[in-house]
Design a protein around this motif. Structure first.
Motif, PDB file in Angstrom:
ATOM      1  N   ILE A 112       0.828  -1.206   0.000  1.00 33.96           N
ATOM      2  CA  ILE A 112       0.000   0.000   0.000  1.00 33.96           C
ATOM      3  C   ILE A 112       0.862   1.256   0.000  1.00 33.96           C
ATOM      4  O   ILE A 112       0.536   2.259  -0.654  1.00 33.96           O
ATOM      5  CB  ILE A 112      -0.954   0.008   1.218  1.00 33.96           C
ATOM      6  CG1 ILE A 112      -1.883  -1.211   1.194  1.00 33.96           C
ATOM      7  CG2 ILE A 112      -1.767   1.303   1.250  1.00 33.96           C
ATOM      8  CD1 ILE A 112      -2.809  -1.260   0.002  1.00 33.96           C
ATOM      9  N   LYS A 113       1.998   1.219   0.728  1.00 31.09           N
ATOM     10  CA  LYS A 113       2.890   2.384   0.822  1.00 31.09           C
ATOM     11  C   LYS A 113       3.330   2.856  -0.558  1.00 31.09           C
ATOM     12  O   LYS A 113       3.434   4.056  -0.820  1.00 31.09           O
ATOM     13  CB  LYS A 113       4.109   2.024   1.688  1.00 31.09           C
ATOM     14  CG  LYS A 113       5.102   3.170   1.879  1.00 31.09           C
ATOM     15  CD  LYS A 113       6.145   2.807   2.908  1.00 31.09           C
ATOM     16  CE  LYS A 113       7.062   1.711   2.416  1.00 31.09           C
ATOM     17  NZ  LYS A 113       8.002   2.203   1.376  1.00 31.09           N
ATOM     18  N   ASP A 114       3.602   1.920  -1.466  1.00 33.04           N
ATOM     19  CA  ASP A 114       4.048   2.264  -2.816  1.00 33.04           C
ATOM     20  C   ASP A 114       2.905   2.214  -3.832  1.00 33.04           C
ATOM     21  O   ASP A 114       3.144   2.164  -5.042  1.00 33.04           O
ATOM     22  CB  ASP A 114       5.165   1.304  -3.248  1.00 33.04           C
ATOM     23  CG  ASP A 114       6.415   1.477  -2.392  1.00 33.04           C
ATOM     24  OD1 ASP A 114       6.674   2.613  -1.953  1.00 33.04           O
ATOM     25  OD2 ASP A 114       7.111   0.472  -2.147  1.00 33.04           O
ATOM     26  N   ASN A 115       1.675   2.207  -3.317  1.00 36.59           N
ATOM     27  CA  ASN A 115       0.473   2.196  -4.163  1.00 36.59           C
ATOM     28  C   ASN A 115       0.373   0.940  -5.033  1.00 36.59           C
ATOM     29  O   ASN A 115      -0.160   0.971  -6.129  1.00 36.59           O
ATOM     30  CB  ASN A 115       0.411   3.454  -5.041  1.00 36.59           C
ATOM     31  CG  ASN A 115      -1.003   3.752  -5.511  1.00 36.59           C
ATOM     32  OD1 ASN A 115      -1.968   3.506  -4.797  1.00 36.59           O
ATOM     33  ND2 ASN A 115      -1.125   4.262  -6.717  1.00 36.59           N
ATOM     34  N   ILE A 116       0.911  -0.158  -4.515  1.00 36.23           N
ATOM     35  CA  ILE A 116       0.799  -1.445  -5.212  1.00 36.23           C
ATOM     36  C   ILE A 116      -0.373  -2.198  -4.583  1.00 36.23           C
ATOM     37  O   ILE A 116      -0.240  -2.825  -3.537  1.00 36.23           O
ATOM     38  CB  ILE A 116       2.109  -2.268  -5.098  1.00 36.23           C
ATOM     39  CG1 ILE A 116       3.295  -1.464  -5.637  1.00 36.23           C
ATOM     40  CG2 ILE A 116       1.978  -3.598  -5.824  1.00 36.23           C
ATOM     41  CD1 ILE A 116       3.140  -1.013  -7.081  1.00 36.23           C
ATOM     42  N   LYS A 117      -1.533  -2.053  -5.201  1.00 33.71           N
ATOM     43  CA  LYS A 117      -2.759  -2.623  -4.644  1.00 33.71           C
ATOM     44  C   LYS A 117      -3.186  -3.856  -5.439  1.00 33.71           C
ATOM     45  O   LYS A 117      -2.957  -3.947  -6.631  1.00 33.71           O
ATOM     46  CB  LYS A 117      -3.874  -1.569  -4.668  1.00 33.71           C
ATOM     47  CG  LYS A 117      -3.559  -0.333  -3.836  1.00 33.71           C
ATOM     48  CD  LYS A 117      -4.650   0.720  -3.972  1.00 33.71           C
ATOM     49  CE  LYS A 117      -4.305   1.967  -3.172  1.00 33.71           C
ATOM     50  NZ  LYS A 117      -5.323   3.033  -3.350  1.00 33.71           N
ATOM     51  N   ILE A 118      -3.819  -4.773  -4.707  1.00 31.72           N
ATOM     52  CA  ILE A 118      -4.337  -5.997  -5.317  1.00 31.72           C
ATOM     53  C   ILE A 118      -5.859  -5.935  -5.242  1.00 31.72           C
ATOM     54  O   ILE A 118      -6.398  -5.647  -4.180  1.00 31.72           O
ATOM     55  CB  ILE A 118      -3.808  -7.240  -4.579  1.00 31.72           C
ATOM     56  CG1 ILE A 118      -2.273  -7.216  -4.510  1.00 31.72           C
ATOM     57  CG2 ILE A 118      -4.275  -8.517  -5.262  1.00 31.72           C
ATOM     58  CD1 ILE A 118      -1.568  -7.122  -5.831  1.00 31.72           C
ATOM     59  N   PRO A 119      -6.588  -6.170  -6.328  1.00 34.06           N
ATOM     60  CA  PRO A 119      -6.109  -6.703  -7.610  1.00 34.06           C
ATOM     61  C   PRO A 119      -5.323  -5.683  -8.443  1.00 34.06           C
ATOM     62  O   PRO A 119      -5.452  -4.479  -8.250  1.00 34.06           O
ATOM     63  CB  PRO A 119      -7.405  -7.106  -8.332  1.00 34.06           C
ATOM     64  CG  PRO A 119      -8.454  -6.219  -7.736  1.00 34.06           C
ATOM     65  CD  PRO A 119      -8.064  -6.032  -6.304  1.00 34.06           C
ATOM     66  N   HIS A 120      -4.529  -6.213  -9.321  1.00 31.60           N
ATOM     67  CA  HIS A 120      -3.789  -5.430 -10.303  1.00 31.60           C
ATOM     68  C   HIS A 120      -4.730  -5.161 -11.472  1.00 31.60           C
ATOM     69  O   HIS A 120      -5.070  -6.058 -12.221  1.00 31.60           O
ATOM     70  CB  HIS A 120      -2.562  -6.244 -10.745  1.00 31.60           C
ATOM     71  CG  HIS A 120      -1.807  -5.660 -11.899  1.00 31.60           C
ATOM     72  ND1 HIS A 120      -1.254  -6.457 -12.875  1.00 31.60           N
ATOM     73  CD2 HIS A 120      -1.513  -4.387 -12.244  1.00 31.60           C
ATOM     74  CE1 HIS A 120      -0.628  -5.697 -13.755  1.00 31.60           C
ATOM     75  NE2 HIS A 120      -0.786  -4.437 -13.405  1.00 31.60           N
ATOM     76  N   ILE A 121      -5.185  -3.918 -11.581  1.00 31.71           N
ATOM     77  CA  ILE A 121      -6.133  -3.553 -12.636  1.00 31.71           C
ATOM     78  C   ILE A 121      -5.565  -2.377 -13.419  1.00 31.71           C
ATOM     79  O   ILE A 121      -5.223  -1.340 -12.843  1.00 31.71           O
ATOM     80  CB  ILE A 121      -7.506  -3.151 -12.048  1.00 31.71           C
ATOM     81  CG1 ILE A 121      -8.105  -4.298 -11.234  1.00 31.71           C
ATOM     82  CG2 ILE A 121      -8.460  -2.730 -13.156  1.00 31.71           C
ATOM     83  CD1 ILE A 121      -9.414  -3.946 -10.549  1.00 31.71           C
ATOM     84  N   GLY A 122      -5.466  -2.549 -14.720  1.00 36.34           N
ATOM     85  CA  GLY A 122      -5.040  -1.444 -15.567  1.00 36.34           C
ATOM     86  C   GLY A 122      -3.980  -1.828 -16.582  1.00 36.34           C
ATOM     87  O   GLY A 122      -3.675  -3.000 -16.775  1.00 36.34           O
TER      88      GLY A 122
END
Length: 206
Positions: A112-122
């Motif tokens: 979350i700190k590096d804005n890597i959120k799951i699911p990976h959408i985009g």
């Protein structure tokens, strides 16, 4: 004729429409005779690994798919369809896959700190691991559209054609072992690049 395998889960119509737009004849079917007579197969998918495999086995499609692949028939797996090619999935619970490719399907790492959120959408760009005729006239670095939370790991490095990076996750975007081809992203939603990949698949099965 390409048969898009209907096992009760997946973006069947969008794949069918994408193939139609580039002049590839296809049919959505779970009929065993259709699958046996098909020039090539596509296994799409949206949903969970376990539910998908449960449906495939319930319809007795697992052995049929394996037998057709063993004969040398090309099969393309899209998103969940690609994940089902591997030996095991670990979504909800451990579940055996089709075992067409070495490897397991596990959840991606979130940060979350590096804005890597799951699911990976985009959209994410493709990095090439090796040359393949599926990539004909597709430049490295082109962007494709992903929607997923799980990805393949412990796969055979020789099977990796192209990947994308998402935080510390190295996502196998395209894998191939002879006539078994998997695409983790959605080519039918990836604009002209995705259509080009599908067209290249069509050229391979002529």
């Amino acid at each position: 004729m390409i048969v898009i395998i209907d096992y009760g889960m997946g973006n069947l119509k969008s794949v069918y429409n994408a193939l139609k737009s580039i002049g590839l004849e296809s049919k959505i079917s779970s009929n065993k005779d259709d699958i046996i007579k098909a020039k090539a197969l596509i296994l799409p998918g949206v949903g969970s690994f376990k539910d998908a495999m449960d449906n495939i086995e319930k319809e007795s499609l697992d052995d049929l798919i394996k037998n057709e692949v063993k004969k040398g028939k090309f099969i393309l797996g899209i998103c969940l369809g690609m994940q089902l090619f591997f030996e095991k999935g670990f979504e909800v619970e451990e579940r055996s896959g089709l075992g067409l490719l070495k490897g397991n399907v596990i959840k991606m790492k979130e940060n979350i700190k590096d804005n890597i959120k799951i699911p990976h959408i985009g959209w994410n760009n493709l990095i090439y691991s090796k040359d393949d005729n599926l990539l004909e006239a597709v430049e490295e670095g082109e962007f494709v559209y992903y929607v997923h939370s799980y990805y393949a790991q412990e796969y055979d490095a020789d099977d990796l054609v192209a990947y994308s990076e998402y935080g510390t996750n190295k996502i196998p975007g395209i894998v191939r072992n002879n006539n078994v081809i998997g695409i983790q992203f959605h080519p039918e939603k990836s604009s002209n690049i995705g259509l080009k990949l599908l067209k290249n698949f069509g050229e391979m099965i002529k």
